[in-house]
Design a protein around this motif. Sequence first.
Motif, short mmCIF file in Angstrom:
data_model
loop_
_atom_site.label_atom_id
_atom_site.label_comp_id
_atom_site.label_asym_id
_atom_site.label_seq_id
_atom_site.Cartn_x
_atom_site.Cartn_y
_atom_site.Cartn_z
N ASP A 56 0.40 -37.40 -31.81
CA ASP A 56 0.59 -38.82 -31.55
C ASP A 56 0.81 -39.60 -32.85
OD1 ASP A 56 0.54 -41.09 -29.66
OD2 ASP A 56 -1.33 -41.62 -30.67
N PHE A 59 4.33 -38.94 -33.96
CA PHE A 59 5.16 -39.71 -33.03
C PHE A 59 5.17 -41.19 -33.43
CE2 PHE A 59 4.50 -41.87 -28.68
CZ PHE A 59 5.84 -42.14 -28.46
N SER A 63 8.49 -43.18 -34.56
CA SER A 63 8.96 -44.27 -33.70
C SER A 63 8.91 -45.63 -34.37
CB SER A 63 8.19 -44.29 -32.37
OG SER A 63 6.83 -44.55 -32.55
N ALA A 72 3.52 -46.34 -27.60
CA ALA A 72 3.71 -45.31 -26.58
C ALA A 72 3.59 -45.89 -25.19
CB ALA A 72 2.68 -44.20 -26.77
N ASN A 74 4.51 -43.44 -22.65
CA ASN A 74 4.30 -42.18 -21.95
C ASN A 74 4.18 -41.08 -23.00
OD1 ASN A 74 4.03 -40.49 -19.67
ND2 ASN A 74 6.14 -39.83 -19.91
N ALA A 75 3.28 -40.15 -22.77
CA ALA A 75 3.16 -39.01 -23.67
C ALA A 75 2.56 -37.85 -22.89
CB ALA A 75 2.26 -39.36 -24.85
N ASN A 76 3.04 -36.66 -23.20
CA ASN A 76 2.44 -35.47 -22.60
C ASN A 76 2.49 -34.34 -23.61
OD1 ASN A 76 4.85 -33.67 -22.07
ND2 ASN A 76 5.48 -35.49 -20.94
N THR A 103 12.86 -41.82 -27.20
CA THR A 103 12.12 -40.62 -26.86
C THR A 103 12.03 -39.69 -28.06
OG1 THR A 103 14.09 -39.47 -26.03
CG2 THR A 103 12.80 -40.74 -24.43
N PHE A 119 4.75 -31.67 -27.79
CA PHE A 119 4.41 -33.02 -27.34
C PHE A 119 5.72 -33.77 -27.10
CE2 PHE A 119 3.91 -37.47 -28.51
CZ PHE A 119 2.61 -37.86 -28.18
N GLN A 120 5.77 -34.52 -26.01
CA GLN A 120 6.91 -35.38 -25.76
C GLN A 120 6.40 -36.79 -25.55
OE1 GLN A 120 8.58 -33.09 -22.42
NE2 GLN A 120 10.39 -32.82 -23.73
N GLY A 121 7.05 -37.75 -26.22
CA GLY A 121 6.60 -39.12 -26.11
C GLY A 121 7.75 -40.09 -25.90
#
Length: 135
Positions: A56, A59, A63, A72, A74-76, A103, A119-121
Amino acid sequence: MEKIKEFLKMDRFAEHIDIKLLEVSEGYAKAKMDIHEHHLNGVGIVQGGAIFTLADFAFAAASNSHGTVAVAINANISFVTSTTSGTLYAQARENSKNPKIATYTVDITDEEGNAIAIFQGMAYRKKMSVDSFMS
C-alpha cells in the motif's frame, strides 16, 4: 520527485513498521521492509497486514507521484507464498491513468526476487495538490 519523497515521510505508520522508500518516479515506486520479529504473526511468518502495508505504501508513492493527491478506493492482495526473514520489496507500476482514476499493480518479492504477493490498487485523484500538505 523530492517533494513526493518529503510528502511520504509524513506516513507515520509506514515509518513505525520500518518501511523505506527506495525509488519514486512518475507512475512508479519501490519500497522495502526489513523483516523483524514484530512483523511476524502467531505462526512465525510475516503477518499479512505488514505485507499489505508495504504494498500500500509503494502504491501510495506511485499514485501520488504526479503531484496530485491520490487516495485508494479499492485494493486487493493475493499472497503467493509465506516468508519468515530477510527483506521484502514492493514495486508499484501504473497500469492506467486518467484525470480521476488510476490503476496500479504492486509486486512484492523477497531479496532473491521470489514472488511473495501481488497487490492491485485503484486510486481516486482528488482536486488537491500534494504541495498543499507540505509546510
